[in-house]
Design an enzyme around this catalytic site. Structure first.
Site, PDB file in Angstrom:
ATOM      1  N   HIS A 497     -19.812  16.444  -3.355  1.00 49.71           N
ATOM      2  CA  HIS A 497     -20.670  17.619  -3.576  1.00 49.71           C
ATOM      3  C   HIS A 497     -20.275  18.352  -4.860  1.00 49.71           C
ATOM      4  O   HIS A 497     -20.422  19.568  -4.949  1.00 49.71           O
ATOM      5  CB  HIS A 497     -20.574  18.586  -2.401  1.00 49.71           C
ATOM      6  CG  HIS A 497     -21.418  18.199  -1.228  1.00 49.71           C
ATOM      7  ND1 HIS A 497     -22.788  18.301  -1.224  1.00 49.71           N
ATOM      8  CD2 HIS A 497     -21.080  17.700  -0.011  1.00 49.71           C
ATOM      9  CE1 HIS A 497     -23.265  17.893  -0.056  1.00 49.71           C
ATOM     10  NE2 HIS A 497     -22.255  17.511   0.689  1.00 49.71           N
ATOM     11  N   ASP A 583     -16.662  17.925   2.642  1.00 50.35           N
ATOM     12  CA  ASP A 583     -17.589  17.252   3.552  1.00 50.35           C
ATOM     13  C   ASP A 583     -18.363  16.126   2.903  1.00 50.35           C
ATOM     14  O   ASP A 583     -18.494  16.038   1.689  1.00 50.35           O
ATOM     15  CB  ASP A 583     -18.571  18.270   4.126  1.00 50.35           C
ATOM     16  CG  ASP A 583     -19.430  18.936   3.051  1.00 50.35           C
ATOM     17  OD1 ASP A 583     -18.880  19.218   1.974  1.00 50.35           O
ATOM     18  OD2 ASP A 583     -20.625  19.174   3.294  1.00 50.35           O
ATOM     19  N   GLU A 584     -18.862  15.257   3.751  1.00 49.21           N
ATOM     20  CA  GLU A 584     -19.903  14.278   3.462  1.00 49.21           C
ATOM     21  C   GLU A 584     -19.568  13.249   2.394  1.00 49.21           C
ATOM     22  O   GLU A 584     -20.464  12.817   1.661  1.00 49.21           O
ATOM     23  CB  GLU A 584     -21.220  14.989   3.102  1.00 49.21           C
ATOM     24  CG  GLU A 584     -21.865  15.685   4.280  1.00 49.21           C
ATOM     25  CD  GLU A 584     -23.304  16.074   4.026  1.00 49.21           C
ATOM     26  OE1 GLU A 584     -24.124  15.893   4.921  1.00 49.21           O
ATOM     27  OE2 GLU A 584     -23.604  16.575   2.920  1.00 49.21           O
ATOM     28  N   LEU A 585     -18.332  12.812   2.297  1.00 55.08           N
ATOM     29  CA  LEU A 585     -18.111  11.612   1.512  1.00 55.08           C
ATOM     30  C   LEU A 585     -18.705  10.447   2.292  1.00 55.08           C
ATOM     31  O   LEU A 585     -18.494  10.337   3.506  1.00 55.08           O
ATOM     32  CB  LEU A 585     -16.623  11.392   1.242  1.00 55.08           C
ATOM     33  CG  LEU A 585     -16.095  12.066  -0.032  1.00 55.08           C
ATOM     34  CD1 LEU A 585     -16.070  13.572   0.139  1.00 55.08           C
ATOM     35  CD2 LEU A 585     -14.710  11.553  -0.401  1.00 55.08           C
TER      36      LEU A 585
END
Length: 899
Positions: A497, A583-585
């Site tokens: 991100h 978050d969100e790798l």
């Protein structure tokens, strides 16, 4: 010279009144979600040529944003195959980076030209599904080869979306989706009945103990506010708040004790024990209103402030409504005699606001802060950086804002980030998109947007994709928050991100490398030779910082130190925590994070580490940089998913989607000893659409979330909320038997919760308020009062809350004026909360109607909306009937139709 000629052409077209020199328009329809089951769906793009020249088989490119992945030609299965080339078009990623949600549609030699007055529809397969109008592609703009706008400028193309709520192919995600589309009948069956409310039920959050007397106390004439030392700010706040509703002289003075000369007296009792457990109750207060006046006693200054907020809610709603026009303020308001004692259940009661995807001005944030403080919210988690934008000035790294805060038509991204999330620089210039609508009304097809649901304008460039807070702006926000006892927790999301930061530092590098190579490389965040391949959930392929570079940590150290400096510069604005992101790798099953980086392999400390080990190493260092400022490190719980032990870290567990397997993460961490801030997507993500109605804005990947979901959220037993999955299928309660339960010690580690508002759809302040209110009111109630009765008692509790919203809370919010101590928000009145659509059914030949918040008016029309009548009882009507709900400020809901 070329740029000057382009500018002259643009000016000439403006002066001749030409708004859209292409005379091209686009309509999008999601045709069939059943194609490809849950994998993909079919939609249609209709190009309409309203001009005098044909749209040919070459020489033009149509750009747009779309958060769905468009399938490659030939991709699909037996139920559908992508066939773009056969239709004479190609759709691919637009910019040189080939990253994110930015697409381009261009003709192939076999494209049949669209002649003037003609339309051409092309069929496109894209991933997942689309059941709401907000799913539509947005920000269409076209470039013609050889035309005046090539390279430097593009031309806006107006877009519309159509979606038939009665067509199950358009509203059913796949065969496992059993959730019905909202109808008047469904709402009628769910809406609660009107009930009379006692005083306690009219206050939000509901106080712990309320003893009501028999009389009333009038505030009139000169109102004197006395206060103990240290409460000057609270007294000034109360004086300003009362001055908004009362046309009387209001004075403040410091006095050690209430000597009888004060109309209202504010003081602190450091030993105040509201709940009787023998310990001081931080943020607790006692409020008395009787014939001797008004007394607010707090355990601390915050407690006094919350007592003031409760006092403000005792002022009749009629007084607020009258004062919407300051000249109409009353000369007297009366308060009930009452003794209230109160203390919060959670120490952290927050809201998370994402300003990175779409920017919100400091004025918008200040207004939000004041409204939040009215409901005793004490933390604002501010998401300042993401892939789509960097929003805070960092002295010494100007590129973060001169470059990374801007979006527009810049395919090489030489001076700004690419278009994203359907917006550049709103309807203003500066993003290289010419001939956008001049006003939101024009962007909305000529109808002024009311932002009580989806608006076409949000497809047509309405939305601040550009913007940032200067040092002064951010310090103003901090000061405003501190006055209201709200801690601001900045988030800098890393190592994913992070595209705005990555691209900004690459811009810095290429700008300075020939003149000042040391400064050019000082904060570089990537290894330019890295061959690692990954694609994030948002389709970015270039949004990671590299954890093997010392320059990465130099950058983070600089940012953390500047954040601390901003907070240190503002009295009372302590930097209590920095949110580290995390978050969100994307899954390593199909992605490589950093194993292709030569610099990682060349670094003796990282050459043998796996990607998850590099991730853990990164957060050991990033967490250490944060704690070195004196702040706590908080972040998404992804940070500790890979076996990392991070003492002092405060996780925010979010991914509890029913059936995805992580429903008990929060309790696992609390039981392990971590202090936890609950952030569950299923009930607390306020950016998710209210319900399955095509005209509701927002996402719905985790659930549909309304104020009932936030109100009924059970912090200490979230499994009770897991009754249905996100597709509407009932869940066997036994499903949760194997999930970890919260222990008695773990319960002590749940320090709070917040409502989260991510910014992908926050294209105006009104949309932000619509999605936040009244959902955040359910959060505020539950964060103050986290303990709930047995599930079978919840329907009655919800009915009381809904009545409170309709009769007391929202009428006051309609006329809410932010307390303005320094003239920062003059003229701001009211909040654009969502007005619920009425329920209705036909029975016995008559139309029966009700509303979700009893107390709101219902109106109906039997002549297609030409005239409206106020509903008071069932009425006879054949044929088509329109209904709408009306708030006390005159605003109305969307219209609903009963055939």
């Amino acid at each position: 010279m070329k740029r000057l000629l382009t500018s002259l052409v643009v000016m000439s077209l403006f002066l001749t009144g030409c708004r859209n020199p292409t005379e091209l328009a686009v309509e999008w329809v999601p045709v069939d979600n059943s194609v490809g089951s849950w994998k993909f769906f079919r939609s249609e793009f209709t190009l309409q040529n309203k001009g005098s020249r044909e749209l040919g088989s070459s020489g033009w490119k149509l750009y747009f944003s779309f958060v769905r992945r468009i399938l490659d030609d030939g991709e699909g299965d037996e139920t559908g195959i992508q066939a773009l080339a056969a239709q004479g078009i190609r759709i691919s990623k637009a910019s040189d980076a080939k990253s994110g949600d930015y697409w381009v549609l261009e003709p192939l030699p076999n494209f049949v030209p669209v002649k003037p007055g003609q339309k051409r529809t092309v069929s496109v397969l894209a991933s997942d599904w689309a059941i709401l109008k907000a799913d539509a592609p947005a920000a269409f703009h076209v470039v013609f080869e050889g035309g005046p706008f090539q390279d430097d400028l593009s031309v806006a193309v107006p877009a519309t979306v159509k979606l038939n709520a009665a067509d199950p192919k358009q509203t059913t995600r796949f065969e496992g989706d059993v959730m019905p589309v909202q109808t008047p009948g469904l709402r009628y069956a769910e809406n609660p009945s009107f009930q009379s409310l006692d005083l306690k039920a009219r206050l939000l959050p509901s106080p712990r103990d309320v003893v009501v007397g028999e009389g009333r106390v009038a505030l009139r004439g000169s109102v004197a506010i006395g206060h103990a030392p240290g409460l000057t700010g609270e007294a000034a706040y109360l004086a300003a708040a009362l001055g908004d509703v009362l046309a009387s002289p209001i004075t403040t003075r410091e006095s050690g004790q209430d000597d009888g000369r004060d109309t209202i007296h504010l003081s602190i009792d450091a030993s105040l024990d509201v709940d009787g457990d023998g310990a001081k109750d931080a943020e607790g207060y006692s409020l008395k209103v009787d014939d001797r006046g008004v007394s607010v006693v707090g355990a601390d200054a915050a407690g006094v402030f919350y007592g003031i907020q409760t006092l403000r809610q005792l002022v009749p709603a009629e007084a607020y409504q009258a004062s919407a026009n300051p000249a109409e303020r009353l000369t007297e308001v009366t308060l009930p005699e009452v003794h209230i004692t109160d203390v919060p259940g959670f120490s952290y009661r927050g809201m998370s606001l994402d300003v990175s995807r779409h920017f919100q001005t400091k004025q918008t944030v200040k207004k939000l802060l004041d409204v939040l403080s009215h409901y005793k919210v004490n933390a604002l988690h501010l998401r300042l950086a993401d892939d789509e934008g960097w929003r805070i000035e960092i002295p010494g790294i100007p590129e973060l804002t001169t470059y990374g805060s801007k979006r527009g038509y810049d395919l090489k991204e030489t001076s700004m980030l690419q278009m994203g999330m359907g917006s550049g620089n709103d309807l203003d210039s500066g993003d290289r998109v010419a001939f956008k609508a001049r006003t939101a009304t024009e962007a909305n097809g000529g109808v002024a947007p009311r932002f009580q649901g989806f608006e076409q304008a949000t497809l047509n460039f309405v939305g601040d994709g550009s913007g940032y807070y200067t040092v002064k702006d951010y310090e103003e926000i901090l000061a405003y928050a501190a006055e209201r006892h709200i801690d601001v927790i900045p988030e800098i999301d890393m190592p994913g991100h992070a595209r705005a930061a990555v691209k900004s530092m690459e811009h810095r590098y290429h700008t300075l490398k020939d003149t000042d190579p040391v400064r050019a490389a000082e904060y570089r965040l990537v290894d330019p030779a890295d061959t690692s391949k990954h694609t994030s959930v948002q389709m970015y392929t270039d949004n990671f910082v590299n954890p093997c570079l010392e320059t990465t940590y130099a950058f983070l150290t600089k940012v953390a130190q500047e954040l601390k400096a901003r907070h240190d510069a503002v009295p009372g604005a302590k930097l209590v925590a920095v949110h580290a992101g995390g978050d969100e790798l994307p899954s390593l099953a199909g992605n490589v994070w950093w194993q292709g980086s030569p610099l990682c392999k060349a670094n003796p400390e990282t050459r043998e580490l796996s990607d998850t080990q590099l991730f853990n190493r990164f957060f050991q260092r990033w967490g250490g940089i944060i704690t070195a400022t004196g702040a706590a490190a908080t972040g998404w719980d992804d940070i500790i998913h890979h076996g990392l032990t991070l003492p002092g870290f405060i996780p925010m567990p979010w991914s509890n989607v029913w059936g995805w397997g992580r429903e008990d993460d929060a309790y696992k961490y609390a039981n392990q000893g971590y202090r936890v801030i609950l952030s569950h997507a299923t009930n607390l993500y306020m950016d998710l659409a209210y319900n399955k109605d095509p005209d509701e804005p927002g996402y719905y990947w985790a659930n549909f979330v309304d104020e009932k979901k936030t109100f009924e959220y059970r912090p200490f037993d979230v499994y009770v909320n897991g009754t249905h999955d996100r597709m509407g299928n009932a869940i066997d309660p036994g499903t949760w038997a194997t999930k970890e339960k919260l222990t008695a010690e773990g319960r002590k580690n749940i320090i709070g919760m917040h409502g989260l508002l991510f910014g992908e759809n926050l294209k105006s302040p009104q949309v932000m308020e619509y999605l936040a209110f009244p959902k955040i009111l359910g959060v505020a109630e539950r964060a103050w009062n986290p303990d709930l009765p047995a599930p079978d008692q919840m329907p009655a509790l919800w009915a009381r809350f809904a009545n409170s919203l309709g009769q007391a809370v929202l009428p006051r919010l309609s006329a809410y004026r932010p307390v303005d101590l320094r003239g920062e928000l003059t003229g701001s009145v009211g909040v654009n909360y969502r007005i619920p659509l009425p329920g209705a059914q036909r029975s016995g030949g008559k139309v029966h109607a009700n509303v979700r918040y009893p107390g709101f008016a219902i109106e109906y029309s039997v002549n297609g909306g030409r005239t409206w009548s106020t509903y008071s009882k069932a009425f006879s009507a054949s044929g088509r009937v329109l209904l709408r709900a009306r708030a006390s400020d005159g605003r109305t809901s969307r219209e609903v139709e009963l055939n």
